[in-house]
Scaffold this active site. Structure first.
Site, short mmCIF file in Angstrom:
data_model
loop_
_atom_site.label_atom_id
_atom_site.label_comp_id
_atom_site.label_asym_id
_atom_site.label_seq_id
_atom_site.Cartn_x
_atom_site.Cartn_y
_atom_site.Cartn_z
N ASP A 10 -59.32 -42.90 -15.42
CA ASP A 10 -59.98 -42.38 -16.60
C ASP A 10 -60.95 -43.45 -17.06
OD1 ASP A 10 -60.81 -41.58 -19.10
OD2 ASP A 10 -58.81 -41.48 -19.99
N TYR A 226 -49.84 -49.92 -24.84
CA TYR A 226 -50.34 -48.59 -24.51
C TYR A 226 -51.84 -48.63 -24.29
CZ TYR A 226 -51.56 -43.69 -24.85
OH TYR A 226 -52.06 -42.44 -24.59
N LYS A 229 -52.44 -42.61 -20.72
CA LYS A 229 -51.40 -41.97 -19.92
C LYS A 229 -51.67 -42.22 -18.43
CE LYS A 229 -52.47 -38.84 -22.80
NZ LYS A 229 -52.59 -39.67 -24.01
N GLN A 239 -46.91 -27.25 6.38
CA GLN A 239 -46.80 -26.45 7.60
C GLN A 239 -46.30 -27.28 8.80
OE1 GLN A 239 -48.16 -23.28 5.33
NE2 GLN A 239 -47.42 -23.09 7.41
#
EC number: 3.1.3.11
Length: 360
Positions: A10, A226, A229, A239
């Site tokens: 970000d 902080y 996020k 597969q």
């Protein structure tokens, strides 16, 4: 051998934390195209989920290659400069260092990589998340590779019947452990159900062939505070010895609660959406996941197909909206609010210090 590298960051959004604008994508595209011309990478696709830019790159240089990671880092730096020029919110938010130092691990961007010999037909999925943490993939990956109620191939397909090996990371101890499924299923579940401490980092076949990879960087643990996020990404092969595409997608048909959402401090439902609808707005959410499907052909990307852009996931989205309503009604109370140890940032220590003399 072919290496798949999915690296995200970000570096700015419009407005707030909603969507990385095209002007930033153009800067990233210019840098990656130059890297392709210089044979640093074979091919690439630039995805978006909310405020994150997700680089899906192929090359033949192996995991943690300095040239590939530096290319990704340089593209994010160029996009950061454009974000600053535009006055965007959170410009350079995930770039926690002023300089590149070998690879992006520990520098802020998330990275999920795997190296393998291409099969005759090589389908794979990339899952891109916004407003949540790496543990958001714990439940879906267990369903894909360990739960026969989700993946019928674990019962029906001899090439899946022996099960898979899960690498689990302990965020706080910085250690990893491999657990085999189905033999150690209960031990595995005892760990990965604790989303604040443990996350699945890799899934492999019993012979060591890679099946899935997740970015498990925790930004607040890297930065010590902080800073945003984690918004993880994952790569899943499908597969012919792996879950079918439909089995892998089925694992997201239940919008399970994940940590993150507003200010990284709330539980909310993980909503599967198209790239176009990966623009979280309500309370900065709810958390979103995008699924892009590709075929690999001699290192070249064929695709993508936007796989959650499908009416069969409409009911899942409705459930996610109802779950979001229910959780929001709690306001600043648990279980909407994360527990004290899991809050990305909090005023609780200051409040406790201010009031300590009033508790008798």
């Amino acid at each position: 051998m072919t290496t798949l590298s999915v690296i995200k960051a970000d570096v700015g959004s419009l407005p707030g934390h909603v969507k990385a604008p095209n002007k930033l994508i153009n800067e990233v595209d210019r840098v990656l195209e130059e890297g392709k011309d210089e044979n640093k990478i074979t091919d690439y696709y630039i995805g978006r989920c909310g405020d994150d830019i997700d680089l899906i790159m192929t090359h033949d240089k192996g995991k943690n290659d300095s040239d590939v990671h530096e290319l990704a880092w340089n593209s994010f730096e160029e996009a950061t400069e454009k974000a600053k020029e535009l006055g965007l919110y959170g410009a350079g938010q995930d770039l926690l260092s002023d300089a590149f130092s070998g690879n992006v691990r520990g520098l802020g961007p998330g990275s999920a990589e795997m190296e393998f010999d291409e099969r005759e037909s090589e389908p794979f999925l990339t899952f891109l998340c916004d407003k949540t943490s790496p543990s958001a993939f714990n439940l879906p990956l267990f369903k894909m590779f360990g739960d026969p109620s989700n993946t019928a191939g674990l019962v029906l397909d001899p090439s899946l019947h022996e099960g898979f090996k899960f690498t689990v990371q302990d965020f706080y101890e910085g250690k990893k452990a491999d657990l085999a499924c189905p033999e150690e299923m209960y031990d595995l579940l005892a760990l990965i159900g604790i989303s604040s401490k443990f996350a699945i980092e890799e899934v492999k076949k019993k012979d060591g062939e890679p099946a899935a990879s997740v970015s498990t960087e925790k930004l607040n643990l890297i930065a010590g505070e902080y800073v945003g996020k984690d918004d993880p990404v994952a790569v899943v092969r499908c597969q012919s010895g792996y879950p079918a595409v439909g089995e892998a997608l089925e694992a997201f048909s239940f919008p399970h609660l994940v940590p993150g959402w507003m200010r990284g401090s709330h539980n909310g439902p993980l909503m599967p959406v198209s790239e176009e609808e990966a623009t979280p707005t309500r309370f900065d959410g709810p958390p979103r996941v995008v699924a892009l499907g590709f075929q690999l052909n001699d290192g070249k990307l064929v695709g993508p197909r936007d796989l959650f852009d499908d009416p069969s996931f409409d009911e899942t989205r409705k459930k996610a909206k109802k779950a979001a309503d229910y959780m929001r009604r709690h306001g600043p109370f648990q279980p909407h609010l994360l527990g004290e140890d899991d809050l990305e940032y909090t005023t609780l220590p200051d409040v406790q210090d201010k009031l300590k003399d009033r508790f008798e």
